[in-house]
Design a protein around this motif. Structure first.
Motif, PDB file in Angstrom:
ATOM      1  N   GLU A  31       0.838  -1.188   0.000  1.00  0.00           N
ATOM      2  CA  GLU A  31       0.000   0.000   0.000  1.00  0.00           C
ATOM      3  C   GLU A  31       0.880   1.247   0.000  1.00  0.00           C
ATOM      4  N   ASP A  32       0.622   2.131  -0.962  1.00  0.00           N
ATOM      5  CA  ASP A  32       1.399   3.365  -1.045  1.00  0.00           C
ATOM      6  C   ASP A  32       0.554   4.566  -0.630  1.00  0.00           C
ATOM      7  N   THR A  33      -0.094   4.430   0.505  1.00  0.00           N
ATOM      8  CA  THR A  33      -0.947   5.501   1.013  1.00  0.00           C
ATOM      9  C   THR A  33      -0.088   6.661   1.513  1.00  0.00           C
ATOM     10  N   ALA A  34      -0.768   7.806   1.703  1.00  0.00           N
ATOM     11  CA  ALA A  34      -0.063   8.982   2.221  1.00  0.00           C
ATOM     12  C   ALA A  34       0.503   8.696   3.603  1.00  0.00           C
ATOM     13  N   SER A  35      -0.238   7.915   4.381  1.00  0.00           N
ATOM     14  CA  SER A  35       0.221   7.574   5.727  1.00  0.00           C
ATOM     15  C   SER A  35       1.497   6.743   5.673  1.00  0.00           C
ATOM     16  N   ASN A  36       1.516   5.745   4.776  1.00  0.00           N
ATOM     17  CA  ASN A  36       2.713   4.910   4.644  1.00  0.00           C
ATOM     18  C   ASN A  36       3.894   5.717   4.107  1.00  0.00           C
ATOM     19  N   THR A  37       3.616   6.604   3.166  1.00  0.00           N
ATOM     20  CA  THR A  37       4.685   7.455   2.629  1.00  0.00           C
ATOM     21  C   THR A  37       5.284   8.310   3.720  1.00  0.00           C
ATOM     22  N   GLN A  38       4.422   8.883   4.569  1.00  0.00           N
ATOM     23  CA  GLN A  38       4.908   9.705   5.670  1.00  0.00           C
ATOM     24  C   GLN A  38       5.732   8.877   6.651  1.00  0.00           C
ATOM     25  N   LYS A  39       5.304   7.625   6.860  1.00  0.00           N
ATOM     26  CA  LYS A  39       6.056   6.747   7.757  1.00  0.00           C
ATOM     27  C   LYS A  39       7.466   6.486   7.201  1.00  0.00           C
ATOM     28  N   ILE A  40       7.533   6.230   5.881  1.00  0.00           N
ATOM     29  CA  ILE A  40       8.843   5.997   5.266  1.00  0.00           C
ATOM     30  C   ILE A  40       9.732   7.224   5.410  1.00  0.00           C
ATOM     31  N   ILE A  41       9.139   8.399   5.198  1.00  0.00           N
ATOM     32  CA  ILE A  41       9.902   9.650   5.329  1.00  0.00           C
ATOM     33  C   ILE A  41      10.395   9.826   6.761  1.00  0.00           C
ATOM     34  N   GLU A  42       9.534   9.523   7.744  1.00  0.00           N
ATOM     35  CA  GLU A  42       9.932   9.626   9.151  1.00  0.00           C
ATOM     36  C   GLU A  42      11.050   8.639   9.475  1.00  0.00           C
ATOM     37  N   LEU A  43      10.966   7.434   8.893  1.00  0.00           N
ATOM     38  CA  LEU A  43      12.034   6.454   9.116  1.00  0.00           C
ATOM     39  C   LEU A  43      13.360   6.962   8.559  1.00  0.00           C
ATOM     40  N   GLN A  44      13.300   7.639   7.397  1.00  0.00           N
ATOM     41  CA  GLN A  44      14.527   8.186   6.816  1.00  0.00           C
ATOM     42  C   GLN A  44      15.104   9.285   7.699  1.00  0.00           C
ATOM     43  N   LYS A  45      14.252  10.109   8.304  1.00  0.00           N
ATOM     44  CA  LYS A  45      14.726  11.146   9.222  1.00  0.00           C
ATOM     45  C   LYS A  45      15.379  10.525  10.455  1.00  0.00           C
ATOM     46  N   LYS A  46      14.742   9.481  10.995  1.00  0.00           N
ATOM     47  CA  LYS A  46      15.312   8.797  12.160  1.00  0.00           C
ATOM     48  C   LYS A  46      16.675   8.190  11.806  1.00  0.00           C
ATOM     49  N   TRP A  47      16.759   7.620  10.611  1.00  0.00           N
ATOM     50  CA  TRP A  47      18.022   7.011  10.162  1.00  0.00           C
ATOM     51  C   TRP A  47      19.160   8.021  10.210  1.00  0.00           C
ATOM     52  N   LYS A  48      18.884   9.243   9.711  1.00  0.00           N
ATOM     53  CA  LYS A  48      19.913  10.281   9.692  1.00  0.00           C
ATOM     54  C   LYS A  48      20.311  10.689  11.107  1.00  0.00           C
ATOM     55  N   GLY A  49      19.400  10.576  12.062  1.00  0.00           N
ATOM     56  CA  GLY A  49      19.692  10.981  13.433  1.00  0.00           C
ATOM     57  C   GLY A  49      20.474   9.953  14.228  1.00  0.00           C
ATOM     58  N   ILE A  50      20.556   8.723  13.717  1.00  0.00           N
ATOM     59  CA  ILE A  50      21.292   7.662  14.419  1.00  0.00           C
ATOM     60  C   ILE A  50      22.760   7.722  13.987  1.00  0.00           C
ATOM     61  N   GLY A  51      23.653   7.524  14.929  1.00  0.00           N
ATOM     62  CA  GLY A  51      25.084   7.604  14.649  1.00  0.00           C
ATOM     63  C   GLY A  51      25.605   6.418  13.861  1.00  0.00           C
ATOM     64  N   GLN A  52      26.940   6.298  13.828  1.00  0.00           N
ATOM     65  CA  GLN A  52      27.594   5.264  13.045  1.00  0.00           C
ATOM     66  C   GLN A  52      27.422   3.879  13.664  1.00  0.00           C
ATOM     67  N   VAL A  53      27.536   2.866  12.801  1.00  0.00           N
ATOM     68  CA  VAL A  53      27.490   1.457  13.215  1.00  0.00           C
ATOM     69  C   VAL A  53      28.890   0.877  13.045  1.00  0.00           C
ATOM     70  N   PRO A  54      29.161  -0.342  13.579  1.00  0.00           N
ATOM     71  CA  PRO A  54      30.469  -0.955  13.350  1.00  0.00           C
ATOM     72  C   PRO A  54      30.850  -0.962  11.872  1.00  0.00           C
ATOM     73  N   GLU A  55      32.126  -0.711  11.594  1.00  0.00           N
ATOM     74  CA  GLU A  55      32.587  -0.498  10.223  1.00  0.00           C
ATOM     75  C   GLU A  55      32.221  -1.658   9.305  1.00  0.00           C
ATOM     76  N   LYS A  56      32.288  -2.893   9.814  1.00  0.00           N
ATOM     77  CA  LYS A  56      32.055  -4.038   8.945  1.00  0.00           C
ATOM     78  C   LYS A  56      30.592  -4.170   8.525  1.00  0.00           C
ATOM     79  N   TYR A  57      29.663  -3.481   9.255  1.00  0.00           N
ATOM     80  CA  TYR A  57      28.244  -3.523   8.889  1.00  0.00           C
ATOM     81  C   TYR A  57      27.781  -2.249   8.202  1.00  0.00           C
ATOM     82  N   LYS A  58      28.667  -1.272   8.048  1.00  0.00           N
ATOM     83  CA  LYS A  58      28.291   0.046   7.560  1.00  0.00           C
ATOM     84  C   LYS A  58      27.606  -0.026   6.201  1.00  0.00           C
TER      85      LYS A  58
END
Length: 636
Positions: free
Chosen positions: A419-446
């Motif tokens: 489903e590509d509803t507006a709600s789901n699209t907004q959720k994906i966008i919010e997940l992308q914002k959260k991703w940017k706010g999380i710091g680095q991971v171990p180099e081998k999993y980067k």
């Protein structure tokens, strides 16, 4: 005969005194060499900084050295010192490896029962090399002790043979052939005594004293062969003079080369030869010894002077290394939350370590050992603190990895719904914002974790774009229909005979029946539509200005209700109307207050009537504006 015996006694006393002086000088020389040797092999290395492979290589080199040719005692002592320093480091390595293995075993099995541990190959190799070096050292010194014991037995047997020889000469008269045979046996004993090696030091003085006493006794008893004795002494004098020449040449050689341990070893070898030569003629004995001693003193003085210079150099080296140590002490308390700052600080302290290592040469023994211990301990403290920082950083990165795994799972779950509803699209966008706010991971999993998240997001938006393609085509068709309608409205406006409210209503109804247009064309088509409606309404002759404004306003409201993008204009109109309403209400209130004021005056009828007219007009305008306001509020 009595005179010859007296000369023999005096010669014995002089030789005994000389031998004691020689023995004393030998002890001094051995002590000097031992002290220098011990100073040379004081280790100045922090073995805790070496890896297992480096420790293995170090011990293999030491083992190869003691197995080869060279100064066996010196190399064995040096190798033993290295083994002694490596031992506590190895014990710590074993403890750390076992604890790590036990921790991993408990983590896998939940308990310690059944745990078995075998040290790795490098650890076992270090153990084996240490044992082999110690075994070689023990075997060497055991062999030395056995050799000394053997030499003691040989020299004891030689003394017994010499006593037997003296007893045989004293108990019977011997002819010339017997004296010659006795002399040959005596020379043979002398040669064998010279060939015999060193013995344990507690017995050395006693054996030498006994040997010298028996020698003197032998010569005293051989009055017939006194000339042979004198001849032998003259030969000994010549040999001792040659040895004096050799030692003096060593002293002169110091003009062209520095004093070295090799020179002292050569002098000691010459000294050993001098000791084993028999006495020289009485008148030459002391002169030769004094000459030999003076030549030796030249070497010893040079060695002592060199040692004084060495002490000065050692102190200078100690002072310079002390300054370096003082400079790294602050590093032991350094702390930072930045990888860049830690790396910069590491470069600084490594530069100090390079300066320390570049200062070659030894330091005073005890002070240098303590300073080296503190220096390497400070380095170890710094790197332990740095390691702790990176362990905590790695722990934080593990937490970040867990959070990003959760975001990947959420994005994949949304994608799985299809489903590509507006709600789901907004959720994906919010997940992308959260991703940017999380710091680095171990180099081998980067890369892998990023690729996983990006793949889920890209798949969602690709799916959305694929479904929207048909919608976009429909929007383009709607745009064409609305453009045709606007052109018909504009044409109708130019023909005033056809203008009517009924046709306006028909136009509005047709506009509402057409769906959405592409977003990029939405504002322009709506603006053109409103413009066409305004033109058309203006062309309707039977409408008043107020009715025309009402019709245009209703058109804009209907446009918003149908999902248009004219909210901004309506908000602006609403703001203007509210401002006019406020102004009229203020004017009406002011005029009403003025009427009350005029009511108290006898000549206020004319002014009162004028203000009542203004109030009534303003109330009419106010009612109309509130009506328009209610229409806009219903739309927005």
């Amino acid at each position: 005969m009595a005179q010859e015996q007296n000369e023999g006694v005096e010669s014995n006393e002089q030789e005994d005194l000389t031998q004691k002086t020689i023995d004393t000088l030998e002890v001094d020389l051995n002590n000097e060499l031992a002290e220098e040797h011990e100073e040379e092999h004081t280790p100045d290395v922090d073995y805790s900084q070496l890896s297992k492979e480096q420790l293995v290589k170090l011990l293999e080199n030491e083992l190869a050295a003691v197995q080869g040719e060279g100064s066996k005692p010196a190399l064995l002592k040096k190798a033993e010192a290295v083994v002694r320093e490596v031992r506590p480091v190895l014990d710590q390595i074993k403890l750390s490896d076992r604890e790590a293995a036990l921790k991993a075993f408990v983590a896998d099995n939940g308990e310690e029962d059944g745990f078995e541990f075998k040290y790795d190959a490098d650890t076992q190799r270090i153990d084996a090399l240490s044992r082999e070096i110690r075994g070689l050292k023990n075997s060497y010194y055991q062999g030395q002790e056995k050799e000394k014991e053997k030499n003691f037995n040989v020299k004891t047997a030689l003394l017994q043979r010499l006593r037997t020889l003296l007893d045989e000469e004293g108990s019977k008269e011997t002819d010339a052939s017997g004296l010659k045979s006795s002399w040959e046996e005596f020379k043979k004993i002398q040669e064998e005594w010279k060939t015999a090696g060193n013995i344990a030091s507690p017995h050395n003085g006693t054996l030498w004293a006994t040997y010298n006493a028996l020698i003197d006794r032998y010569f005293s008893n051989r009055n017939i062969y006194f000339e042979l004795k004198e001849l032998d002494r003259r030969r000994n004098a010549d040999l001792k003079a040659e040895l004096c020449d050799k030692v003096e040449e060593l002293g002169k050689s110091l003009e062209n080369r520095p004093m070295s341990r090799e020179i002292l070893n050569e002098a000691n070898h010459i000294f050993e030869e001098y000791k084993h030569l028999g006495p020289a003629p009485k008148e030459d004995q002391e002169k030769l010894w004094q000459r030999f001693k003076v030549a030796l003193d030249v070497l010893y003085d040079a060695q002592r002077g060199q040692f004084a210079e060495q002490k000065k150099s050692m102190q200078e080296n100690y002072d310079q290394k002390s300054k370096i140590y003082e400079l790294i002490v602050p590093f032991t308390t350094y702390s930072s939350g930045s990888i860049k700052e830690w790396n910069a600080k590491t470069k600084e302290i490594m530069a100090f370590q390079d300066q320390w290592v570049a200062l070659k040469g030894i330091m005073p023994r005890e002070e240098g050992k303590e300073l080296s211990k503190k220096f390497w301990a400070s380095l170890k403290t710094f790197f332990n603190n740095k390691g702790e920082f990176f362990r905590q950083l790695e722990s934080k990165r593990e937490q970040n990895l867990e959070l990003k795994n959760q975001l990947c799972t959420e994005a994949e779950s949304i994608l799985a719904t299809g489903e590509d509803t507006a709600s789901n699209t907004q959720k994906i966008i919010e997940l992308q914002k959260k991703w940017k706010g999380i710091g680095q991971v171990p180099e081998k999993y980067k890369d892998t974790i990023y690729d996983r998240f990006k793949a889920a997001c890209d798949a969602y938006f690709n799916q959305k774009r694929a479904k929207n393609k048909e919608v976009e085509e429909e929007f383009e068709e709607n745009l064409k229909k609305k453009t045709d309608l606007i052109e018909r409205i504009e044409a109708a406006a130019s023909s005033k005979d056809e203008s009517s409210l009924n046709l306006l209503t028909a136009f509005k109804s047709e506009w509402s029946s057409v769906g959405f247009v592409p977003k990029k064309d939405m504002q322009s088509i709506q603006k053109r539509y409103i413009g066409a409606i305004n033109t058309y309404v203006s062309a309707i002759g039977q409408l008043s200005t107020k009715e025309k404004e009402q019709a245009v306003l209703e058109s804009e409201v209907e446009l918003v209700r149908d999902g248009g993008d004219s909210n901004r204009n309506l908000f602006r109109k609403e703001s203007d109307i509210r401002r006019k309403v406020t102004q009229l209400e203020n004017d009406i209130s002011l005029w009403q207050n003025n009427i009350e004021f005029f009511a108290k005056s006898k000549t206020s009828d004319r002014l009162k009537a004028e203000f009542e007219r203004k109030i009534n007009s303003a109330l009419g305008q106010l009612e109309e504006l509130k009506h328009q306001l209610s229409i806009i509020q219903e739309a927005i």
